[in-house]
Design a protein around this motif. Structure first.
Motif, mmCIF file in Angstrom:
data_model
loop_
_atom_site.group_PDB
_atom_site.id
_atom_site.type_symbol
_atom_site.label_atom_id
_atom_site.label_comp_id
_atom_site.label_asym_id
_atom_site.label_seq_id
_atom_site.Cartn_x
_atom_site.Cartn_y
_atom_site.Cartn_z
ATOM 1 N N PHE A 1 0.869 -1.315 0.078
ATOM 2 C CA PHE A 1 0.289 -0.109 -0.127
ATOM 3 C C PHE A 1 1.166 0.831 -0.245
ATOM 4 O O PHE A 1 2.148 1.628 0.623
ATOM 5 C CB PHE A 1 -0.613 -0.033 1.814
ATOM 6 N N LEU A 2 0.551 2.395 -0.756
ATOM 7 C CA LEU A 2 0.851 3.531 -0.542
ATOM 8 C C LEU A 2 1.161 3.763 0.457
ATOM 9 O O LEU A 2 2.066 4.458 0.691
ATOM 10 C CB LEU A 2 0.952 4.077 -2.250
ATOM 11 N N GLU A 3 0.523 4.304 0.679
ATOM 12 C CA GLU A 3 0.222 4.540 2.225
ATOM 13 C C GLU A 3 1.018 4.312 3.519
ATOM 14 O O GLU A 3 1.656 5.194 4.217
ATOM 15 C CB GLU A 3 -1.172 5.353 3.218
ATOM 16 N N ASP A 4 1.119 2.856 2.796
ATOM 17 C CA ASP A 4 1.969 2.404 3.859
ATOM 18 C C ASP A 4 3.646 2.583 3.835
ATOM 19 O O ASP A 4 4.501 2.509 4.308
ATOM 20 C CB ASP A 4 2.032 0.940 3.968
ATOM 21 N N PHE A 5 3.605 2.576 2.732
ATOM 22 C CA PHE A 5 5.183 1.993 1.912
ATOM 23 C C PHE A 5 5.788 3.892 2.308
ATOM 24 O O PHE A 5 6.821 3.957 2.694
ATOM 25 C CB PHE A 5 5.493 2.776 0.754
ATOM 26 N N LYS A 6 4.900 5.201 2.168
ATOM 27 C CA LYS A 6 5.097 6.180 2.306
ATOM 28 C C LYS A 6 5.768 6.757 4.116
ATOM 29 O O LYS A 6 6.961 7.359 4.618
ATOM 30 C CB LYS A 6 4.410 6.650 2.205
ATOM 31 N N THR A 7 5.331 5.704 4.980
ATOM 32 C CA THR A 7 5.036 6.131 6.973
ATOM 33 C C THR A 7 6.374 5.021 7.181
ATOM 34 O O THR A 7 6.878 5.236 8.043
ATOM 35 C CB THR A 7 3.960 5.717 7.114
ATOM 36 N N ALA A 8 6.098 3.768 6.235
ATOM 37 C CA ALA A 8 6.740 2.984 6.803
ATOM 38 C C ALA A 8 8.430 2.396 5.483
ATOM 39 O O ALA A 8 8.136 1.213 5.149
ATOM 40 C CB ALA A 8 6.574 2.032 7.798
ATOM 41 N N GLU A 9 9.099 3.093 5.139
ATOM 42 C CA GLU A 9 9.561 3.586 4.015
ATOM 43 C C GLU A 9 10.951 1.844 3.733
ATOM 44 O O GLU A 9 10.693 1.105 3.238
ATOM 45 C CB GLU A 9 10.432 4.249 2.826
ATOM 46 N N GLU A 10 11.297 2.143 5.307
ATOM 47 C CA GLU A 10 12.652 0.826 5.409
ATOM 48 C C GLU A 10 12.005 -0.262 5.027
ATOM 49 O O GLU A 10 12.722 -1.163 4.672
ATOM 50 C CB GLU A 10 13.266 1.469 6.675
ATOM 51 N N HIS A 11 10.724 -0.221 6.203
ATOM 52 C CA HIS A 11 10.242 -1.501 6.812
ATOM 53 C C HIS A 11 9.088 -2.580 4.912
ATOM 54 O O HIS A 11 9.775 -3.485 4.604
ATOM 55 C CB HIS A 11 9.558 -1.856 7.883
ATOM 56 N N GLN A 12 9.283 -1.538 4.604
ATOM 57 C CA GLN A 12 8.332 -1.809 2.857
ATOM 58 C C GLN A 12 10.058 -2.440 2.116
ATOM 59 O O GLN A 12 9.652 -3.497 1.316
ATOM 60 C CB GLN A 12 7.081 -0.310 2.922
ATOM 61 N N MET A 13 10.684 -1.271 2.672
ATOM 62 C CA MET A 13 11.732 -1.655 1.511
ATOM 63 C C MET A 13 12.172 -3.311 1.460
ATOM 64 O O MET A 13 13.113 -4.260 0.937
ATOM 65 C CB MET A 13 12.531 -1.002 1.421
ATOM 66 N N GLU A 14 13.197 -3.586 2.446
ATOM 67 C CA GLU A 14 13.054 -4.463 3.595
ATOM 68 C C GLU A 14 11.968 -6.078 2.901
ATOM 69 O O GLU A 14 12.567 -7.098 2.058
ATOM 70 C CB GLU A 14 13.381 -4.650 4.956
ATOM 71 N N ARG A 15 11.178 -5.648 3.137
ATOM 72 C CA ARG A 15 9.928 -6.525 3.034
ATOM 73 C C ARG A 15 9.496 -6.623 0.851
ATOM 74 O O ARG A 15 10.049 -7.755 0.434
ATOM 75 C CB ARG A 15 8.625 -5.973 3.466
ATOM 76 N N THR A 16 9.688 -5.886 0.251
ATOM 77 C CA THR A 16 10.246 -6.023 -0.924
ATOM 78 C C THR A 16 11.630 -6.767 -1.200
ATOM 79 O O THR A 16 11.077 -7.672 -2.193
ATOM 80 C CB THR A 16 9.634 -4.684 -1.265
#
Length: 106
Positions: A87-102
């Protein structure tokens, strides 16, 4: 729809990263992009009203935000372990976590 099917035939092991955005925000942003580009002269409300009454290839502000149809197409052709929803909104608020997940997904 045809592109996803062709990709499944050609690269069946491909991983998909599907980024979703709030559908209302996405439609509004797309509308302003078309306004700035000079391809849209109607108001936002006019576009929405006309599209909801008579959808056409040109008007897809609402249609593109109907993520379920796009996701169902992907899920019918690829197993869940090959599809990552972000979710873009999650990516914006937790970018580092979302990058690790990706990164882990890839």
């Amino acid at each position: 729809p045809k592109a996803v099917k062709r990709i499944a035939e050609i690269i069946p092991t491909v991983n998909w990263i599907y980024m979703l955005r709030n559908p209302v925000t996405r439609a509004h942003s797309h509308y302003w992009h078309r306004q700035r580009g000079g391809t849209e002269t109607r108001t936002f409300m006019e576009v929405l009203q006309q599209e909801s009454q008579h959808p056409s290839a040109k008007d897809f502000l609402l249609q593109e935000g109907c993520y379920a149809q796009h996701l169902q197409r992907l899920q019918s052709l690829f197993p869940p372990e090959q599809i990552l929803l972000v979710f873009l909104e999650d990516f914006k608020t937790a970018e580092e976590h979302q990058m690790e997940r990706t990164h882990e997904f890839l």
